[in-house]
Scaffold this motif. Sequence first.
Motif, PDB file in Angstrom:
ATOM      1  N   LEU A   3       8.197  -3.390   1.682  1.00 37.06           N
ATOM      2  CA  LEU A   3       7.538  -3.636   0.402  1.00 37.06           C
ATOM      3  C   LEU A   3       7.481  -5.122   0.095  1.00 37.06           C
ATOM      4  O   LEU A   3       8.433  -5.866   0.353  1.00 37.06           O
TER       5      LEU A   3
ATOM      6  N   ALA B 156       7.757  -4.902  -9.603  1.00 39.64           N
ATOM      7  CA  ALA B 156       7.176  -3.847 -10.430  1.00 39.64           C
ATOM      8  C   ALA B 156       8.126  -2.657 -10.540  1.00 39.64           C
ATOM      9  O   ALA B 156       8.268  -2.045 -11.607  1.00 39.64           O
ATOM     10  N   ILE B 157       8.806  -2.328  -9.439  1.00 37.29           N
ATOM     11  CA  ILE B 157       9.782  -1.239  -9.457  1.00 37.29           C
ATOM     12  C   ILE B 157      10.955  -1.585 -10.369  1.00 37.29           C
ATOM     13  O   ILE B 157      11.398  -0.766 -11.180  1.00 37.29           O
TER      14      ILE B 157
ATOM     15  N   ASP C 209       6.235  -8.523  -4.954  1.00 39.12           N
ATOM     16  CA  ASP C 209       5.626  -8.125  -6.221  1.00 39.12           C
ATOM     17  C   ASP C 209       5.764  -6.621  -6.470  1.00 39.12           C
ATOM     18  O   ASP C 209       5.892  -6.174  -7.606  1.00 39.12           O
ATOM     19  N   CYS C 210       5.799  -5.835  -5.369  1.00 36.47           N
ATOM     20  CA  CYS C 210       6.020  -4.391  -5.523  1.00 36.47           C
ATOM     21  C   CYS C 210       7.447  -4.112  -5.981  1.00 36.47           C
ATOM     22  O   CYS C 210       7.679  -3.268  -6.868  1.00 36.47           O
TER      23      CYS C 210
END
Length: 391
Positions: free
Chosen positions: A5, A12-13, A8-9
């Motif tokens: 991942l 977000a999580i 930025d992912c």
Amino acid sequence: MAADLADDCLLAIFAKLETSDHNAFGLTCRRWLAIQNAARTSLTLKPCYNHHSSSIYSSYLPRLLARFPQLHSISFSGCPKLPATALRMLKESSQHLRSLAFHYCTDVSDKALCFLFAGCSRLVSVVLYRSSISDRGLEVLASSCPGLLNLNLSHCAAVSDAGVAALCQNCRQLRVLVITSCSGISGHGLADCSSTLESVEAESCPLTVDGLRAAVSGGGLRYLSIAGLRNWAGGSGSLAVIGGGMAAGLRVLNLRLCRFMGDDAAAAIAEGCPRLEEWNLGLCHEIRLGGWSAMAARCLSLKVLHVNRCRNLCDDGLAALQGGCRRLEVLYIQGCPKVTALAMEAFRLARGAVLVKPEESVYIGPCLDALFKVVTRRGTAIAQAHLTSEF
């Protein structure tokens, strides 16, 4: 799978996790710890009440700034001194910094503040409560941060009207200004204030009539507190300048302890501020039947009224309020020697929907809590006024 991942992912999580899971997120691995550190946007440093506090700040502050590189808001409280390394790192991270607060940081010099402000051009909120800031420091702040929205200068003894004038000339988006207990400010520096200025708190300041006129001259004022006005040279009708037309949008007005407030001024404000929703007149002894009658007839938007310890509020004055102020929701009343129990009972019977209660320790703004929260594009909540009772 998680290793594939992108950052930025993972950010977000992390943002969608419950608060209790944030620390556990960083325990997974070093990369996830770095994500957790990058997601932190605020830092509050509490005071250290021991003789080693200076060395503690010098040792840990640079490390904290290095660990959290994306800070938008930093609050110092009782900080003895800002080490040079911390000042340099603050300036280097200024592209993210939006809010700085210094509470009781009396040992941070004006020179250090000037050095810091000169490199922080994106600040929108600054608190300098009981700091050593001077007019020179305010000039540097004003020239470096033209987008400033909120400034708290409470109990800053070294500032004067010259510094406030520099702010008004350069910070044309300023919305909230707190100058409570600034003995060098008479209000003249506010003469060039922008129409964006919505909130001015100038309690226990030596404002002059011209200074008060300057404070409302921008035309956008919605909150004004001049409680405990000091060394007032004007007469009982001088406060009528508030109702001269430039403060027609005023929603909250605090005139507590303005004992020279008279009928003429009360009538002028009632007529010139038709949107007034909360008005504190506690200990305003010079208001008599004429003033209360004018308020009852003209304050058509008033929701909250404070009349505590008003010596010349009598049964007839309360009866006038009973027949007017049709939108009134709360009446704070106690210690009014000329108001009889019979008149109070008549008011309660006639205006059953109005909550009648004694003064509370924190009283201003129950109907306008959201007014003093200025939200920037990045979602930073800036200011909310809280005034405390003295008696």
